[in-house]
Design a protein around this motif. Structure first.
Motif, PDB file in Angstrom:
ATOM      1  N   THR A 312      14.615 -15.869  50.247  1.00 45.09           N
ATOM      2  CA  THR A 312      13.696 -15.357  51.263  1.00 45.09           C
ATOM      3  C   THR A 312      14.298 -14.141  51.953  1.00 45.09           C
ATOM      4  O   THR A 312      15.494 -14.077  52.200  1.00 45.09           O
ATOM      5  CB  THR A 312      13.407 -16.450  52.299  1.00 45.09           C
ATOM      6  N   SER A 313      13.458 -13.160  52.266  1.00 48.26           N
ATOM      7  CA  SER A 313      13.846 -11.903  52.935  1.00 48.26           C
ATOM      8  C   SER A 313      14.613 -10.967  52.020  1.00 48.26           C
ATOM      9  O   SER A 313      15.249 -10.019  52.485  1.00 48.26           O
ATOM     10  CB  SER A 313      14.671 -12.170  54.202  1.00 48.26           C
ATOM     11  N   GLY A 314      14.535 -11.194  50.704  1.00 44.64           N
ATOM     12  CA  GLY A 314      15.261 -10.327  49.774  1.00 44.64           C
ATOM     13  C   GLY A 314      14.522  -9.058  49.411  1.00 44.64           C
ATOM     14  O   GLY A 314      15.083  -8.182  48.770  1.00 44.64           O
ATOM     15  N   GLY A 315      13.238  -8.935  49.764  1.00 44.70           N
ATOM     16  CA  GLY A 315      12.472  -7.723  49.465  1.00 44.70           C
ATOM     17  C   GLY A 315      11.622  -7.840  48.210  1.00 44.70           C
ATOM     18  O   GLY A 315      11.361  -6.836  47.538  1.00 44.70           O
ATOM     19  N   LYS A 316      11.152  -9.048  47.901  1.00 42.88           N
ATOM     20  CA  LYS A 316      10.363  -9.260  46.675  1.00 42.88           C
ATOM     21  C   LYS A 316       9.018  -8.522  46.740  1.00 42.88           C
ATOM     22  O   LYS A 316       8.555  -7.978  45.747  1.00 42.88           O
ATOM     23  CB  LYS A 316      10.100 -10.758  46.472  1.00 42.88           C
ATOM     24  N   THR A 317       8.398  -8.517  47.906  1.00 46.19           N
ATOM     25  CA  THR A 317       7.043  -7.971  48.020  1.00 46.19           C
ATOM     26  C   THR A 317       6.996  -6.483  47.717  1.00 46.19           C
ATOM     27  O   THR A 317       6.016  -5.990  47.142  1.00 46.19           O
ATOM     28  CB  THR A 317       6.489  -8.240  49.435  1.00 46.19           C
ATOM     29  N   LEU A 318       8.037  -5.741  48.064  1.00 42.06           N
ATOM     30  CA  LEU A 318       8.042  -4.296  47.837  1.00 42.06           C
ATOM     31  C   LEU A 318       7.949  -3.976  46.349  1.00 42.06           C
ATOM     32  O   LEU A 318       7.241  -3.047  45.951  1.00 42.06           O
ATOM     33  CB  LEU A 318       9.303  -3.679  48.446  1.00 42.06           C
ATOM     34  N   VAL A 319       8.640  -4.727  45.521  1.00 37.68           N
ATOM     35  CA  VAL A 319       8.558  -4.511  44.076  1.00 37.68           C
ATOM     36  C   VAL A 319       7.136  -4.712  43.597  1.00 37.68           C
ATOM     37  O   VAL A 319       6.592  -3.911  42.813  1.00 37.68           O
ATOM     38  CB  VAL A 319       9.526  -5.466  43.339  1.00 37.68           C
ATOM     39  N   ALA A 320       6.501  -5.779  44.067  1.00 42.28           N
ATOM     40  CA  ALA A 320       5.119  -6.051  43.672  1.00 42.28           C
ATOM     41  C   ALA A 320       4.187  -4.935  44.122  1.00 42.28           C
ATOM     42  O   ALA A 320       3.274  -4.531  43.380  1.00 42.28           O
ATOM     43  CB  ALA A 320       4.669  -7.385  44.257  1.00 42.28           C
ATOM     44  N   GLU A 321       4.388  -4.414  45.322  1.00 37.56           N
ATOM     45  CA  GLU A 321       3.525  -3.342  45.828  1.00 37.56           C
ATOM     46  C   GLU A 321       3.650  -2.084  44.980  1.00 37.56           C
ATOM     47  O   GLU A 321       2.649  -1.415  44.687  1.00 37.56           O
ATOM     48  CB  GLU A 321       3.872  -3.048  47.289  1.00 37.56           C
ATOM     49  N   ILE A 322       4.861  -1.738  44.579  1.00 43.16           N
ATOM     50  CA  ILE A 322       5.053  -0.541  43.748  1.00 43.16           C
ATOM     51  C   ILE A 322       4.369  -0.717  42.399  1.00 43.16           C
ATOM     52  O   ILE A 322       3.714   0.208  41.889  1.00 43.16           O
ATOM     53  CB  ILE A 322       6.559  -0.249  43.580  1.00 43.16           C
ATOM     54  N   LEU A 323       4.485  -1.900  41.812  1.00 43.84           N
ATOM     55  CA  LEU A 323       3.808  -2.164  40.534  1.00 43.84           C
ATOM     56  C   LEU A 323       2.285  -2.101  40.699  1.00 43.84           C
ATOM     57  O   LEU A 323       1.576  -1.609  39.811  1.00 43.84           O
ATOM     58  CB  LEU A 323       4.225  -3.532  39.998  1.00 43.84           C
ATOM     59  N   MET A 324       1.777  -2.591  41.820  1.00 45.09           N
ATOM     60  CA  MET A 324       0.337  -2.522  42.070  1.00 45.09           C
ATOM     61  C   MET A 324      -0.124  -1.080  42.207  1.00 45.09           C
ATOM     62  O   MET A 324      -1.185  -0.699  41.685  1.00 45.09           O
ATOM     63  CB  MET A 324      -0.016  -3.326  43.323  1.00 45.09           C
ATOM     64  N   LEU A 325       0.640  -0.258  42.898  1.00 44.88           N
ATOM     65  CA  LEU A 325       0.271   1.147  43.077  1.00 44.88           C
ATOM     66  C   LEU A 325       0.315   1.895  41.742  1.00 44.88           C
ATOM     67  O   LEU A 325      -0.513   2.776  41.496  1.00 44.88           O
ATOM     68  CB  LEU A 325       1.204   1.806  44.100  1.00 44.88           C
ATOM     69  N   GLN A 326       1.262   1.546  40.880  1.00 42.58           N
ATOM     70  CA  GLN A 326       1.290   2.153  39.543  1.00 42.58           C
ATOM     71  C   GLN A 326      -0.003   1.852  38.787  1.00 42.58           C
ATOM     72  O   GLN A 326      -0.581   2.729  38.131  1.00 42.58           O
ATOM     73  CB  GLN A 326       2.491   1.618  38.749  1.00 42.58           C
ATOM     74  N   GLU A 327      -0.450   0.606  38.884  1.00 41.72           N
ATOM     75  CA  GLU A 327      -1.664   0.206  38.164  1.00 41.72           C
ATOM     76  C   GLU A 327      -2.894   0.894  38.737  1.00 41.72           C
ATOM     77  O   GLU A 327      -3.779   1.329  37.992  1.00 41.72           O
ATOM     78  CB  GLU A 327      -1.826  -1.319  38.255  1.00 41.72           C
TER      79      GLU A 327
END
Length: 1112
Positions: A312-327
């Motif tokens: 928890t608090s490792g920054g997982k969501t940011l990776v997902a957001e970048i992948l979503m923006l790529q798509e």
């Protein structure tokens, strides 16, 4: 104009749409080559310079903005405005006619030579001004129901902003800032026309007349399109360059991401603007090393499915957001993000709406009763759907049935471990299994902090796996036993090592009040740092918060005193002056409790105050650990229990994961307080691995496998490709009936050459036993069948549940082939079965719901909303309700005769309630679920009448949070019942009734506030402020200036103002799942009755076409 006159500014206005108006054909020649003239003072002469203006361009992108929504329908707002416009023009024509007669008389006296002079023009203008002033009252009556921005538009058409019109503008007393905004935002066509000064008054009049005839509809459509693009009609040169650069970077990024090059572009194949936005909105300047590694994995670059797990608090969501923006930006495909709770969905909507406005994609909410099925199909801009687990499932079903599942490029699942938790886990498993089965081009990304049996999930999702133990802040775990504190150490023999003794001087009174030394533990941290205390129950949260404040010194009152006073003031504002007495005592010390007993507004305000540092201590339940991100320097677990159940390893990891704030703390601490009796269990807790995720598809059968089978058979696949249609036509020419399993009874097996592919053998995803078993083999349950099935095989389980659904009348089976030893059957769904899965009704209640609705048709009471509210009260909440019989009897006795008739129809009499209240024995049996459901209906009915959750909470002695949860559940269930009724013709009467009821339950505010409540982040208190400030519709907010909002609305930050405007721009071009059937003006009083027109119906009419239902 004389030499001293001010110069007219040159403006070039290009409209996105150009609809010809009456008389446009006469001016076609001049319109083809528009010219603009500017006067320059000279020595006794007038010189005119002509500027060439580029031709007007047509832009048809508006279709993408509005989708299938018809803004010009008969009852649409734009149609109403058009009627007002026509009335307005008639009044203007009368004024002009009177002015024309006066002007003609003056012209006859002055002669033909004077007709073209400036003096003649001036006289003509004065007469027009007087005639307009005489019709002011009539104009105001007509424009009363039109928003202020449209009134300004009419005023602009009538009064060009030149020297001759300034006097009339001053007399109308328009606000200067409003005129400035008007000049910047409204089309300048009328200004340009009047700048083309001519010597003939008749030409001036004809130009003015042309301007008045410009279509207001086209202006509104153009303005809404511009709002959605977050632009203004007039760009600065700098902004044009920035937009051009962004478009170019997106084009380059798209080419890069499609190639096999290792070049990642400016920001992981995204434009540099994305990086700048993360710095601006979230303060993120650099990614962690693990984030860079994860984003550059081969599996990510090749778009393979991925599961990644970090603490928890490792920054997982940011990776997902970048992948979503790529798509969204580079591959130009839609994205679905599935989150576990409504609160997290709303938080994510709020965080990503600004990105959508800046980067040009839509952010759509699917939670509670919100969401459109199927979603709007957009041609250019793509959509990011942010949904709860249940709404995500419904969304995927609608995309499959409309043949659009291929448009979904990426699905992101947060808290993937929830796939192993009860009915919600079963629904999540069904959603992912359908995506895997029906779309081979949709990528799935799953993330979690608490995963163990990853191999099973990898096999199910056909995914790669990435993990890391990275934490931005080091976490130290401690255990407290009596006065001793031990540090958790996996290398030690018993899993812990002695750390220190707690040094505290307690009085005898304090020892009795605080035997666990909580005051000593928290005062080591607060007020300079933050602290969370997790408690087993909600009541314990409140008691601990009060107890701690009793023993804190008065010095704590001075810490951020002004900010804490502001928090109390805001809490009162959102609660109509009410404030919880416990919070009133604890907030001055910087302490508050946090649990589901608070309303969502209260929780949000307290969370914001905690994040900003005004509050330094939360006493909370375990739900906070799985909800919004609120880290702390120290996390204290009051006991190793959640309610009466011992803590699970995954729950423990989630709670302690909140310790340590990145960028603020250098270390995070967690302290678990335990008693000697729990020492052995806690030792196992800290040492054992995380719990495994197991499928609940069969265990939760009514929301799991039964619902899955209904949707597999009931979903009608739509083949949109030309090749698929050709194959179906070719095969259907040989075999007249579908499905036949590839055979005809007369001719035996058909030729192999015309045998269809597997997916063409049926209209549903799977309609026969073999196909259903094949699908089940691809689920998580199929992967784990050897573990979960001990006595029966997967095929036997499938046959058993198909037979059950057939017996219940939800499925029917047809014989396909008798030639085999085992007769082959094909299944199809019944009308009741389709209604159940379309409405996402729990199959445990579908037959009860059908029976209740059928009985309601026999004597539906429409004199109040009570009967409808009863029909939409959730069954599952009624089964958990324990009525207070004295309150029940008191509320029952206050009902009107018509409302009491509802109870009589349901079989609940006043005599029965009175005997229960007095404790008398009752011989007559009454259905307990009906009695409980009616009691909850009283709560909802009272709430809709009073719209004050505090008074209802006191009246029924219920927690505010529970009442709000009941309201949200009723709104969601009402939406489900509406979809259920849409599939059954016999319930046509309910459709129109439930549309309005669903909206009232969703917002539970006065009618005039509902449009404002549709904006993300605007709750009741804020909606009232905006309405009182003059912002009475979505369009008003979409056109608002954030700086003006800050000045006119109290307690509104610049960030919140920008968020509100951005969300309003999105909502203004995004039609909702349902729309009001009656649309009273925000400026006028709500009508005394609702007129509800029913949908078309081919059967006999049992009731009048229109119903008049009194307002509550």
């Amino acid at each position: 104009m004389d030499e001293g006159g001010s110069r007219l500014r040159r403006r070039v206005s290009v409209r996105k749409r150009d609809r010809p108006s009456p008389g446009s054909g006469l001016a076609a020649g001049s319109a083809a080559e528009p010219r603009q003239e500017r006067e320059e003072p000279g020595a006794g002469s007038r010189r005119r310079r002509t500027a060439e203006v580029p031709p007007l361009e047509n832009n048809d992108s508006g279709e993408d903005m509005f989708g299938d929504y018809d803004s010009f329908a008969e009852n649409a707002f734009l149609a109403q405005v058009d009627d007002v416009e026509q009335q307005y023009m008639q009044v203007s024509e009368r004024g002009k006619h009177a002015a024309g007669r006066s002007t003609d008389g003056r012209c006859l006296e002055s002669g033909a030579a004077a007709a073209g002079s400036f003096a003649g023009s001036e006289t003509d203008e004065r007469v027009k001004t007087r005639s307009r002033q005489e019709d002011v009252s009539a104009e105001l009556d007509i424009l009363y129901d039109v928003p202020s921005s449209q009134v300004l538009y009419f005023g602009n058409l009538q009064n060009p902003p030149d020297d001759l019109g300034n006097q009339y503008i001053e007399e109308r007393d328009w606000n200067a800032s409003s005129l400035k905004t008007l000049n910047e935002e409204l089309p300048q066509n009328s200004i340009e026309q009047h700048q083309q000064t001519d010597d003939s008054p008749s030409r001036v009049r004809s130009g003015s007349e042309e301007n008045r005839r410009k279509s207001l509809k086209e202006h509104l459509k153009s303005a809404m399109t511009g709002n959605a693009k977050a632009q203004t009609p007039v760009f600065s040169r700098t902004k044009q360059l920035k937009e051009s650069l962004l478009s170019e970077e997106i084009s380059v990024a798209k080419k890069t991401i499609e190639s096999s090059s290792d070049d990642l572009g400016p920001f992981y194949s995204l434009p540099s603007k994305v990086r700048d936005l993360y710095v601006q909105f979230k303060g993120i300047e650099k990614l962690y090393e693990w984030q860079h590694t994860c984003l550059t994995l081969n599996s990510v670059q090749e778009r393979r499915n991925l599961i990644y797990s970090l603490p928890t608090s490792g920054g997982k969501t940011l990776v997902a957001e970048i992948l979503m923006l790529q798509e969204l930006l580079c591959r130009r495909r839609d994205v679905l993000m599935i989150l576990p709770y409504v609160a997290i969905v709303q938080e994510k909507i709020s965080g990503l709406s600004s990105f959508g406005i800046e980067l040009g994609f839509f952010v759509e909410e699917y939670a509670g009763s919100k969401g459109k099925f199927p979603p709007i199909k957009r041609r250019e801009k793509k959509s990011l759907y942010i949904a709860t687990i249940e709404k995500g499932h419904s969304l995927v079903n609608s995309l499959i049935e409309t043949g659009r599942i291929g448009s979904l490029g990426l699905v992101v699942v947060d808290e993937l471990h929830m796939i192993g938790e009860g009915s919600r886990g079963a629904i999540l498993e069904m959603t992912l299994a359908k995506i895997l089965y029906t779309s081979k081009t949709t990528q799935i990304i799953g993330m979690s902090a608490t995963l163990n049996n990853v191999e099973d999930l990898q096999e199910f999702l056909q995914a790669e796996y990435y993990t890391s133990q990275f934490r931005p802040v080091e976490l130290k775990e401690y255990l407290k036993i009596n006065d001793a504190i031990y540090e958790v150490d996996s290398k030690a023999e018993n899993g812990m090592t002695f750390s220190r003794l707690l040094n505290c001087q307690y009085s005898d009174t304090l020892k009795k009040m605080d035997p666990d030394h909580l005051v000593a533990l928290v005062t080591e941290v607060i007020p300079n740092y933050s602290c969370l205390v997790f408690c087993p129950t909600k009541k314990n949260c409140e008691n601990v918060a009060e107890m701690i404040c009793k023993f804190l010194s008065k010095e704590y009152l001075k810490h951020r005193e002004k900010e804490k006073h502001e928090v109390i003031k805001n809490l009162k504002n959102i609660s109509n002056g009410n404030l919880c007495p416990i919070l009133k005592r604890t907030i001055p010390f910087g302490v508050a409790y946090h649990h589901s007993g608070l309303t969502s507004d209260e929780r949000r305000l307290l969370e914001e105050a905690y994040s900003m540092g005004a509050l330094c201590l939360f006493t909370c339940t375990s739900t906070l650990a799985a909800g919004v991100n609120l880290p702390a320097r120290r996390v204290i677990l009051r006991a190793p229990y959640v309610a009466k159940e011992f803590l699970r390893r995954s729950q423990y990891k989630q709670m302690i994961g909140r310790a340590g704030r990145a960028g603020i703390d250098s270390v995070g601490e967690s302290i678990l307080i335990l008693q000697e009796k729990d020492k052995q269990q806690v030792s196992e807790l800290i040492s054992r691995p995380l719990e495994n995720c197991y499928s609940h598809l069969v265990q939760e059968f009514t929301k799991g496998i039964q619902t899955l089978f209904l949707s597999l058979i009931g979903l009608k696949l739509k083949f949109s490709s030309k090749k698929s249609r050709q194959e179906i036509s070719r095969w259907a020419a040989v075999v007249p009936s579908l499905p036949t399993g590839g055979r005809t009874q007369e001719n035996g097996p058909i030729h192999e050459e015309v045998r269809p592919p597997r997916f063409l053998l049926h209209l549903g995803i799977a309609t026969n036993l073999d196909d259903i078993c094949h699908f089940m083999g691809g689920t998580l349950f199929g992967v784990q069948q050897k573990i979960l099935l001990k006595e029966k095989s997967l095929r036997e389980i499938t046959v058993e549940w198909l037979s059950y659904l057939t017996e219940k009348g939800l499925l029917q089976k047809d014989v396909v082939d008798k030639s085999k030893e085992e007769i082959e059957y094909s299944f199809h769904i019944t009308k009741l079965g389709r209604a159940s899965f379309k409405g996402t009704i729990d199959l445990a209640y579908c037959d009860i719901l059908y029976r209740d609705l059928k009985k309601g048709l026999e004597g539906l009471v429409l004199e109040s909303l009570l009967h409808l509210i009863y029909l939409t009260t959730p069954y599952d909440m009624a089964s958990q309700c324990v009525p207070d019989w004295m309150i029940y009897f008191r509320q029952f006795s206050q009902l009107s005769p018509a409302e009491q008739n509802v109870a009589v129809l349901l079989g609940v009499s006043e005599n029965f309630i009175g005997k229960k209240a007095s404790g008398q024995a009752i011989k007559k049996k009454v259905d307990k679920d009906i009695v409980n459901r009616l009691y909850l209906s009283f709560v909802l009915y009272t709430l809709l009448k009073e719209t004050n959750i505090w008074s209802v909470s006191e009246k029924f002695n219920m927690p505010r949070g529970y009442i709000q949860s009941l309201l949200a559940g009723a709104a969601s269930f009402s939406s489900c019942v509406l979809h259920f009724c849409e599939e059954l013709e016999e319930f046509w009467v309910y459709r129109a009734l439930l549309v309005e009821l669903t909206k009232k339950l969703t917002y539970c505010v006065k009618a005039e506030l509902i449009p404002l409540m549709e904006v993300t982040g605007v709750l009741e208190g804020r909606a009232k402020q905006l309405y009182n400030a003059g912002y009475k519709s979505l369009m008003h907010l979409a056109n608002a200036n954030p700086e003006v909002l800050i000045r006119t609305v109290d307690h509104l930050s610049r960030r919140q103002a920008k968020q509100i405007v951005s969300s309003a721009k999105v909502s203004a071009t995004n039609p909702k799942e349902w729309s009001p059937l009656s649309c009273p003006s925000a400026c006028s009083s709500p009508p005394r009755t609702w007129v509800l027109p029913f949908c078309e119906y081919s059967g006999p009419f049992l009731m009048p076409i229109s119903l008049f239902i009194p307002r509550v």
